[in-house]
Design a protein around this motif. Sequence first.
Motif, PDB file in Angstrom:
ATOM      1  N   LYS A  57       0.934  -7.927   8.295  1.00 26.85           N
ATOM      2  CA  LYS A  57       0.296  -9.257   8.340  1.00 26.85           C
ATOM      3  C   LYS A  57       0.807 -10.036   9.571  1.00 26.85           C
ATOM      4  O   LYS A  57       0.025 -10.641  10.315  1.00 26.85           O
ATOM      5  CB  LYS A  57       0.663  -9.977   7.032  1.00 26.85           C
ATOM      6  CG  LYS A  57       0.246 -11.392   6.893  1.00 26.85           C
ATOM      7  CD  LYS A  57       0.550 -11.889   5.479  1.00 26.85           C
ATOM      8  CE  LYS A  57       2.014 -12.123   5.192  1.00 26.85           C
ATOM      9  NZ  LYS A  57       2.694 -13.238   5.710  1.00 26.85           N
ATOM     10  N   ASP A  58       2.118  -9.954   9.815  1.00 23.95           N
ATOM     11  CA  ASP A  58       2.680 -10.653  10.980  1.00 23.95           C
ATOM     12  C   ASP A  58       2.283  -9.950  12.293  1.00 23.95           C
ATOM     13  O   ASP A  58       2.078 -10.604  13.316  1.00 23.95           O
ATOM     14  CB  ASP A  58       4.210 -10.719  10.887  1.00 23.95           C
ATOM     15  CG  ASP A  58       4.630 -11.723   9.819  1.00 23.95           C
ATOM     16  OD1 ASP A  58       3.770 -12.524   9.379  1.00 23.95           O
ATOM     17  OD2 ASP A  58       5.807 -11.683   9.404  1.00 23.95           O
ATOM     18  N   ASP A  59       2.179  -8.610  12.247  1.00 21.39           N
ATOM     19  CA  ASP A  59       1.760  -7.878  13.452  1.00 21.39           C
ATOM     20  C   ASP A  59       0.309  -8.233  13.818  1.00 21.39           C
ATOM     21  O   ASP A  59      -0.042  -8.346  14.993  1.00 21.39           O
ATOM     22  CB  ASP A  59       1.887  -6.351  13.242  1.00 21.39           C
ATOM     23  CG  ASP A  59       3.341  -5.918  13.048  1.00 21.39           C
ATOM     24  OD1 ASP A  59       4.240  -6.730  13.331  1.00 21.39           O
ATOM     25  OD2 ASP A  59       3.559  -4.775  12.606  1.00 21.39           O
ATOM     26  N   VAL A  60      -0.521  -8.423  12.775  1.00 20.45           N
ATOM     27  CA  VAL A  60      -1.917  -8.837  13.002  1.00 20.45           C
ATOM     28  C   VAL A  60      -1.918 -10.188  13.743  1.00 20.45           C
ATOM     29  O   VAL A  60      -2.614 -10.375  14.757  1.00 20.45           O
ATOM     30  CB  VAL A  60      -2.667  -8.972  11.652  1.00 20.45           C
ATOM     31  CG1 VAL A  60      -3.987  -9.700  11.830  1.00 20.45           C
ATOM     32  CG2 VAL A  60      -2.901  -7.597  11.040  1.00 20.45           C
TER      33      VAL A  60
ATOM     34  N   VAL B 269      -5.822  -2.078  18.206  1.00 21.44           N
ATOM     35  CA  VAL B 269      -6.053  -0.860  17.416  1.00 21.44           C
ATOM     36  C   VAL B 269      -5.027  -0.827  16.284  1.00 21.44           C
ATOM     37  O   VAL B 269      -3.823  -0.978  16.532  1.00 21.44           O
ATOM     38  CB  VAL B 269      -5.883   0.406  18.298  1.00 21.44           C
ATOM     39  CG1 VAL B 269      -6.255   1.651  17.496  1.00 21.44           C
ATOM     40  CG2 VAL B 269      -6.705   0.306  19.569  1.00 21.44           C
ATOM     41  N   PHE B 270      -5.505  -0.632  15.054  1.00 19.00           N
ATOM     42  CA  PHE B 270      -4.612  -0.553  13.891  1.00 19.00           C
ATOM     43  C   PHE B 270      -4.582   0.871  13.370  1.00 19.00           C
ATOM     44  O   PHE B 270      -5.632   1.437  13.021  1.00 19.00           O
ATOM     45  CB  PHE B 270      -5.106  -1.480  12.772  1.00 19.00           C
ATOM     46  CG  PHE B 270      -5.008  -2.934  13.142  1.00 19.00           C
ATOM     47  CD1 PHE B 270      -3.802  -3.617  13.049  1.00 19.00           C
ATOM     48  CD2 PHE B 270      -6.130  -3.622  13.606  1.00 19.00           C
ATOM     49  CE1 PHE B 270      -3.714  -4.961  13.408  1.00 19.00           C
ATOM     50  CE2 PHE B 270      -6.050  -4.955  13.962  1.00 19.00           C
ATOM     51  CZ  PHE B 270      -4.841  -5.628  13.869  1.00 19.00           C
ATOM     52  N   ASP B 271      -3.367   1.429  13.286  1.00 16.55           N
ATOM     53  CA  ASP B 271      -3.223   2.791  12.754  1.00 16.55           C
ATOM     54  C   ASP B 271      -3.199   2.737  11.224  1.00 16.55           C
ATOM     55  O   ASP B 271      -2.804   1.730  10.634  1.00 16.55           O
ATOM     56  CB  ASP B 271      -1.916   3.404  13.263  1.00 16.55           C
ATOM     57  CG  ASP B 271      -1.796   4.853  12.867  1.00 16.55           C
ATOM     58  OD1 ASP B 271      -2.582   5.661  13.378  1.00 16.55           O
ATOM     59  OD2 ASP B 271      -0.935   5.179  12.022  1.00 16.55           O
ATOM     60  N   ASP B 272      -3.605   3.833  10.591  1.00 11.37           N
ATOM     61  CA  ASP B 272      -3.463   3.991   9.133  1.00 11.37           C
ATOM     62  C   ASP B 272      -4.116   2.876   8.341  1.00 11.37           C
ATOM     63  O   ASP B 272      -3.575   2.436   7.319  1.00 11.37           O
ATOM     64  CB  ASP B 272      -1.974   4.118   8.761  1.00 11.37           C
ATOM     65  CG  ASP B 272      -1.543   5.581   8.703  1.00 11.37           C
ATOM     66  OD1 ASP B 272      -2.415   6.445   8.462  1.00 11.37           O
ATOM     67  OD2 ASP B 272      -0.352   5.856   8.919  1.00 11.37           O
TER      68      ASP B 272
ATOM     69  N   ALA C 193      -3.853  -5.949   5.000  1.00 16.25           N
ATOM     70  CA  ALA C 193      -3.640  -6.896   6.111  1.00 16.25           C
ATOM     71  C   ALA C 193      -4.816  -6.880   7.087  1.00 16.25           C
ATOM     72  O   ALA C 193      -5.244  -7.927   7.586  1.00 16.25           O
ATOM     73  CB  ALA C 193      -2.336  -6.546   6.838  1.00 16.25           C
ATOM     74  N   VAL C 194      -5.354  -5.678   7.356  1.00 14.31           N
ATOM     75  CA  VAL C 194      -6.424  -5.570   8.351  1.00 14.31           C
ATOM     76  C   VAL C 194      -7.720  -6.190   7.819  1.00 14.31           C
ATOM     77  O   VAL C 194      -8.350  -7.013   8.484  1.00 14.31           O
ATOM     78  CB  VAL C 194      -6.635  -4.091   8.760  1.00 14.31           C
ATOM     79  CG1 VAL C 194      -7.910  -3.929   9.572  1.00 14.31           C
ATOM     80  CG2 VAL C 194      -5.441  -3.582   9.549  1.00 14.31           C
TER      81      VAL C 194
ATOM     82  N   ASN D  98     -10.945 -13.219   6.858  1.00 15.48           N
ATOM     83  CA  ASN D  98     -10.525 -14.633   6.941  1.00 15.48           C
ATOM     84  C   ASN D  98     -10.113 -15.137   8.316  1.00 15.48           C
ATOM     85  O   ASN D  98     -10.049 -16.336   8.532  1.00 15.48           O
ATOM     86  CB  ASN D  98      -9.322 -14.879   6.012  1.00 15.48           C
ATOM     87  CG  ASN D  98      -9.655 -14.552   4.580  1.00 15.48           C
ATOM     88  OD1 ASN D  98     -10.821 -14.637   4.188  1.00 15.48           O
ATOM     89  ND2 ASN D  98      -8.660 -14.165   3.809  1.00 15.48           N
ATOM     90  N   LEU D  99      -9.753 -14.206   9.235  1.00 13.23           N
ATOM     91  CA  LEU D  99      -9.123 -14.704  10.462  1.00 13.23           C
ATOM     92  C   LEU D  99      -9.963 -14.493  11.723  1.00 13.23           C
ATOM     93  O   LEU D  99      -9.524 -14.818  12.818  1.00 13.23           O
ATOM     94  CB  LEU D  99      -7.749 -14.014  10.660  1.00 13.23           C
ATOM     95  CG  LEU D  99      -6.729 -14.219   9.540  1.00 13.23           C
ATOM     96  CD1 LEU D  99      -5.456 -13.438   9.841  1.00 13.23           C
ATOM     97  CD2 LEU D  99      -6.398 -15.711   9.402  1.00 13.23           C
ATOM     98  N   GLY D 100     -11.116 -13.865  11.597  1.00 10.15           N
ATOM     99  CA  GLY D 100     -11.974 -13.683  12.773  1.00 10.15           C
ATOM    100  C   GLY D 100     -11.743 -12.381  13.529  1.00 10.15           C
ATOM    101  O   GLY D 100     -12.204 -12.225  14.663  1.00 10.15           O
ATOM    102  N   LEU D 101     -11.030 -11.408  12.919  1.00  7.97           N
ATOM    103  CA  LEU D 101     -10.892 -10.091  13.561  1.00  7.97           C
ATOM    104  C   LEU D 101     -12.242  -9.383  13.476  1.00  7.97           C
ATOM    105  O   LEU D 101     -12.855  -9.345  12.403  1.00  7.97           O
ATOM    106  CB  LEU D 101      -9.820  -9.262  12.838  1.00  7.97           C
ATOM    107  CG  LEU D 101      -9.554  -7.882  13.419  1.00  7.97           C
ATOM    108  CD1 LEU D 101      -8.904  -7.980  14.809  1.00  7.97           C
ATOM    109  CD2 LEU D 101      -8.626  -7.052  12.505  1.00  7.97           C
TER     110      LEU D 101
END
Length: 313
Positions: free
Chosen positions: A144-147, A161-164, A176-177, A183-186
């Motif tokens: 969540k913090d890395d996002v 890029v998010f692994d796994d 988290a992703v 909610n966050l606009g990703l």
Amino acid sequence: MAAREALTPKALDRIPGWFWGTDQRLFSWILSEKAVGEPPGNLLELGTYLGKSAILIGSHLRAGETLTVCDLFESDAPEEANNAETSRSYSSLTRDKFEQNYLTFHEKLPKIVHGPTSVILDHVAPNSCRFVHVDASHLYVHVKDDVLASRRVLRPDGVVVFDDYRSVHTPGVAMAVWEAVANLGLEPVAISPQKLYATWGDPGPLRERMRMWLEKTPDLWFTVDPLGDRDLLRVNEVKKPADPPVDAATLRKLTAELKRTSAELKQAVAESKSATASLRKATSEISLAGPVAQRAVRWTRRRLRAAKTTTKD
Ligand SMILES: C[S@@+](CC[C@H](N)C(=O)[O-])C[C@H]1O[C@@H](n2cnc3c(N)ncnc32)[C@H](O)[C@@H]1O
């Protein structure tokens, strides 16, 4: 200066890690695609392990850019669950081994943040990156913090890029992703079996350029799938066709041939055994006959000499 090894997919295969062919192709395209990375920006990897993905990312550094990698390496994690995760999966990891691997292919090390990803914003400037790879802890509280960190350091046209993001052993990454998407606009652009490719800016231009590139790339297949009100590219390697299965009649024929060959082989072995025995017998007879023949020669010579003496007298 020592010669560096050329970075080929085969050479990268020798580095332990979790970075497969489809993602190697996608990373290389994103990192070398001018339209994704103009003007130059920085590159960041959270979770580098022994360098498999960092080595490829580093091969796309342009003049004036910095690659920063962040990992705990052999150090303790900030909390117990994270410590359990790292000692279970990465117990033999050291910073030294990462550096050795990286220097096999590159002359200079990247900027290394040796510590938890929670400190990354002290080392990478906001809005400075064109590419971020998130592959550190799999626990929700850290991902969540890395996002959020990726949102802070990436430019609007940058790619994260998010692994796994969908593995059965990493539900915290998925949570988290997708929470960030909801909610966050990703904005997700593409998925491979292992990784999700997204941006915090407008996904349209990147998705369209990627689709056009995939259309001309025969060793990757893709589909355009609906995801709510957006499109998502689903990408994977084209599998080489497996050898055709052997049908029952061919199998019976091959078995019969194998039996015949093995019977012939048995017979040849038996014949060679009997030939060896005959040879042994002949050798021993020759060695017995030798002294008898020598005695006969000596006896004949003596008789001849005696006969000559009698004739002179
Ligand atoms: C899956 S591995 C990275 C794999 C690598 N990117 C590759 O392609 O081979 C995850 C890495 O994250 C590191 N890690 C785990 N928790 C971390 C944290 N809280 N902060 C920094 N690094 C962490 C581990 O030490 C490990 O090296």
